[in-house]
Design a protein around this motif. Structure first.
Motif, mmCIF file in Angstrom:
data_model
loop_
_atom_site.group_PDB
_atom_site.id
_atom_site.type_symbol
_atom_site.label_atom_id
_atom_site.label_comp_id
_atom_site.label_asym_id
_atom_site.label_seq_id
_atom_site.Cartn_x
_atom_site.Cartn_y
_atom_site.Cartn_z
ATOM 1 N N VAL A 1 -15.003 6.148 10.897
ATOM 2 C CA VAL A 1 -14.715 7.273 11.064
ATOM 3 C C VAL A 1 -13.167 7.734 10.625
ATOM 4 N N ALA A 2 -12.840 6.334 10.293
ATOM 5 C CA ALA A 2 -11.244 6.568 8.977
ATOM 6 C C ALA A 2 -11.814 7.250 8.127
ATOM 7 N N VAL A 3 -13.309 5.661 7.476
ATOM 8 C CA VAL A 3 -13.826 6.656 5.966
ATOM 9 C C VAL A 3 -14.239 8.432 5.731
ATOM 10 N N GLU A 4 -14.505 9.077 7.000
ATOM 11 C CA GLU A 4 -14.908 10.415 6.967
ATOM 12 C C GLU A 4 -13.839 11.433 6.948
ATOM 13 N N ARG A 5 -12.435 10.702 7.684
ATOM 14 C CA ARG A 5 -11.821 11.270 7.897
ATOM 15 C C ARG A 5 -11.300 11.278 6.279
ATOM 16 N N MET A 6 -11.032 10.545 5.728
ATOM 17 C CA MET A 6 -10.649 10.538 4.182
ATOM 18 C C MET A 6 -10.936 11.065 3.037
ATOM 19 N N ILE A 7 -12.684 10.736 3.210
ATOM 20 C CA ILE A 7 -13.267 10.974 1.997
ATOM 21 C C ILE A 7 -13.101 12.744 3.001
ATOM 22 N N GLY A 8 -13.520 13.259 3.898
ATOM 23 C CA GLY A 8 -13.140 15.193 4.303
ATOM 24 C C GLY A 8 -11.916 15.380 4.286
ATOM 25 N N LYS A 9 -10.982 14.715 3.711
ATOM 26 C CA LYS A 9 -9.675 15.473 3.760
ATOM 27 C C LYS A 9 -8.965 15.964 4.581
ATOM 28 N N ILE A 10 -9.147 16.044 6.097
ATOM 29 C CA ILE A 10 -8.907 16.275 7.243
ATOM 30 C C ILE A 10 -7.774 15.861 7.521
ATOM 31 N N SER A 11 -7.000 14.581 6.900
ATOM 32 C CA SER A 11 -5.119 14.744 6.991
ATOM 33 C C SER A 11 -4.991 14.980 5.635
ATOM 34 N N GLU A 12 -3.676 15.719 5.659
ATOM 35 C CA GLU A 12 -2.525 16.105 4.386
ATOM 36 C C GLU A 12 -1.876 14.491 4.408
ATOM 37 N N LYS A 13 -2.150 13.503 5.221
ATOM 38 C CA LYS A 13 -1.202 12.524 4.661
ATOM 39 C C LYS A 13 -1.564 11.516 4.155
ATOM 40 N N SER A 14 -1.130 11.164 3.404
ATOM 41 C CA SER A 14 -1.276 10.113 2.328
ATOM 42 C C SER A 14 -1.739 8.745 3.084
ATOM 43 N N PHE A 15 -0.735 8.161 4.056
ATOM 44 C CA PHE A 15 -1.025 7.130 4.616
ATOM 45 C C PHE A 15 -0.783 7.586 6.239
ATOM 46 N N GLU A 16 -1.516 6.920 6.668
ATOM 47 C CA GLU A 16 -1.458 6.793 8.493
ATOM 48 C C GLU A 16 -2.235 5.055 8.818
ATOM 49 N N ILE B 1 0.494 -1.179 -0.301
ATOM 50 C CA ILE B 1 0.006 0.436 0.624
ATOM 51 C C ILE B 1 0.832 1.728 -0.141
ATOM 52 N N THR B 2 1.800 0.910 0.743
ATOM 53 C CA THR B 2 3.096 2.453 1.436
ATOM 54 C C THR B 2 2.921 2.404 -0.426
ATOM 55 N N ASP B 3 4.060 1.532 -0.789
ATOM 56 C CA ASP B 3 5.040 1.930 -2.067
ATOM 57 C C ASP B 3 4.070 2.499 -3.657
ATOM 58 N N THR B 4 2.682 1.629 -3.428
ATOM 59 C CA THR B 4 1.557 2.594 -4.401
ATOM 60 C C THR B 4 0.937 3.030 -4.335
ATOM 61 N N ILE B 5 1.128 3.451 -3.433
ATOM 62 C CA ILE B 5 -0.277 6.257 -2.060
ATOM 63 C C ILE B 5 1.705 6.634 -3.183
ATOM 64 N N THR B 6 2.784 5.989 -2.945
ATOM 65 C CA THR B 6 3.889 7.168 -2.863
ATOM 66 C C THR B 6 4.149 6.773 -4.766
ATOM 67 N N ALA B 7 4.085 5.947 -5.670
ATOM 68 C CA ALA B 7 3.954 5.922 -7.295
ATOM 69 C C ALA B 7 2.560 7.069 -7.585
ATOM 70 N N TYR B 8 1.031 6.143 -6.757
ATOM 71 C CA TYR B 8 0.352 6.896 -7.361
ATOM 72 C C TYR B 8 -0.653 8.074 -7.078
ATOM 73 N N VAL B 9 0.124 9.111 -7.098
ATOM 74 C CA VAL B 9 -0.425 10.179 -6.662
ATOM 75 C C VAL B 9 -1.979 10.318 -6.622
ATOM 76 N N GLY B 10 -2.835 10.052 -5.845
ATOM 77 C CA GLY B 10 -4.581 10.432 -5.854
ATOM 78 C C GLY B 10 -5.026 9.665 -5.104
ATOM 79 N N ILE B 11 -4.059 8.125 -4.263
ATOM 80 C CA ILE B 11 -4.645 6.914 -3.323
ATOM 81 C C ILE B 11 -4.039 7.562 -2.516
ATOM 82 N N ARG B 12 -5.002 7.332 -1.302
ATOM 83 C CA ARG B 12 -4.660 7.374 0.616
ATOM 84 C C ARG B 12 -5.503 6.690 0.899
ATOM 85 N N ALA B 13 -4.752 6.116 2.302
ATOM 86 C CA ALA B 13 -4.406 4.469 2.702
ATOM 87 C C ALA B 13 -4.603 5.461 4.107
ATOM 88 N N ILE B 14 -5.411 4.279 4.645
ATOM 89 C CA ILE B 14 -5.588 4.353 6.461
ATOM 90 C C ILE B 14 -4.837 3.003 7.349
#
Ligand code: UD1
Length: 340
Positions: free
Chosen positions: A246-261, A161-174
């Motif tokens: 809560v995790a889904v709402e955090r990502m959809i609401g873009k509450i964090s700038e981080k792409s992986f948490e 997951i971390t390698d993929t989101i580093t390569a493809y900006v636009g996917i975020r993950a928790i």
């Protein structure tokens, strides 16, 4: 807002589908019923009043998975539960575990990438920490060499997951690292459905109490703990399910700038095997037939979570007590036996 829940008829998945529906999300479930059955969909509908959209297929099938994502390009997020999870079985069948758990994740990430689906919540596990040097275990604690192929699939998945989101900006993950989920929904309509002889403690306790198993073996009574039995951080499955919303709402609401948490999901309290048995005996009024036997190979002595990061950053906290965990698990077992 539509969310895909893979493994949505499984133990944690089914509880999460209900919590998402109750928060107003549309849910589409993908499951191949490898460790569940279609009746779970009926019972989800009984609780929430809504039948989730459903497709039955195996996510290791790349063609089928790709077609699914093309059809559901409007998805706002994916919660990926579908995976094999029996530690012992993974030692016997490592290739089955690696193929199933990793191939399905890669197919999902491809589908997300190809259709610009931005958010992934991944089911990880405290198993990635092994026996931690310091307790309680924090998200920053070192990842130890996995003790089983199952544990290794969780570590490798986090890397994929971390390698993929580093390569493809636009996917975020928790990644949510679960400690020991037990218990069942208050309705007793959904709960854990172990196939065959359970490996995990709670279903073994309830199946022994209901007469399906003659006796529970408590693995190890010479650990360096308050009563000699191993310590885990047991968490009610409904508390755990709510953390996914809560995790889904955090990502959809873009509450964090981080792409992986990464977040630990536990209560922060360690309980021994005998603590859980005592709670079960108290809440059920049943005397449990158990014996103390040798340690189970591969078990760690004690592990429990530091949950302060999830509490502060997600604004989520597990609130249900061990008595609520054991009583709901017992209600579920009894309801299940009446339905048979
Ligand atoms: C394991 C995995 C975890 C995985 C979970 C789900 C590790 C460290 N943990 O948790 O990542 O998500 O399985 O499958 O790999 N026990 C008995 N008698 C029994 C069954 C269990 O005494 O019949 C004891 C165990 O020895 C342990 C405790 O109960 O001390 C909890 O065991 P279990 O429910 O199997 O979970 P873990 O092994 O902690």
């Amino acid at each position: 807002m539509k969310i895909l829940v893979t493994g949505g008829t499984g133990f944690i998945g089914s509880h999460t589908v209900v919590e998402l529906q109750q928060k107003g999300f549309d849910v589409v479930v993908v499951d191949n019923f490898s460790n569940s059955n279609p009746e779970v969909l009926d019972n989800i509908e009984k609780i929430s009043g809504i039948r989730p959209e459903f497709e039955a297929f195996d996510l290791i099938d790349q063609t089928r998975t790709s077609a699914f994502f093309k059809k559901h390009y409007e998805l706002q997020g994916v919660i990926h539960f579908a995976a094999f999870k029996a530690v012992g079985e993974s030692v016997q069948k490592p290739l089955t575990y690696y193929r199933n758990n990793l191939q399905s994740l890669m197919n999902i990430l491809d589908g997300m990438r190809e259709n610009n689906i931005p958010n992934l919540v991944f089911s990880s596990s405290c198993t990635v920490y092994g026996q931690p040097d310091d307790l309680p275990v924090k998200e920053t604690s070192p990842i130890k060499k996995a003790w089983s192929p199952y544990g290794n699939t969780k570590q490798i998945s986090e890397d994929i997951i971390t390698d993929t989101i580093t390569a493809y900006v636009g996917i975020r993950a928790i990644a949510l690292r679960y400690f020991n989920p037990i218990g069942a929904h208050d309705s007793a309509l959904i709960g854990e459905l172990p196939l065959g002889v359970p490996n995990n403690l709670m279903p073994f306790i309830t199946q022994t109490a209901i007469g399906l198993r003659p006796q529970l073996s408590v693995f190890g009574s010479d650990y360096n703990t308050h009563d000699g039995t191993a310590i885990r951080d047991y968490i009610h499955v409904v508390d755990l399910a709510q953390a996914h919303v809560v995790a889904v709402e955090r990502m959809i609401g873009k509450i964090s700038e981080k792409s992986f948490e990464v977040f630990n999901l536990g209560t922060g309290n360690g309980l021994s095997v005998l603590d859980v048995i005592n709670s079960f005996e108290k809440t059920s009024g049943q005397k449990l037939n158990y014996i103390l036997v040798d340690r189970r190979p591969g078990d760690v002595e004690q592990v429990w979570a530091d949950t302060s990061f999830a509490n502060e950053v997600l604004g989520w906290k597990a609130v249900k007590t061990v008595d609520e965990m054991t009583s709901s698990a017992w209600n579920w077992e009894q309801a299940l036996s009446k339905r048979k």
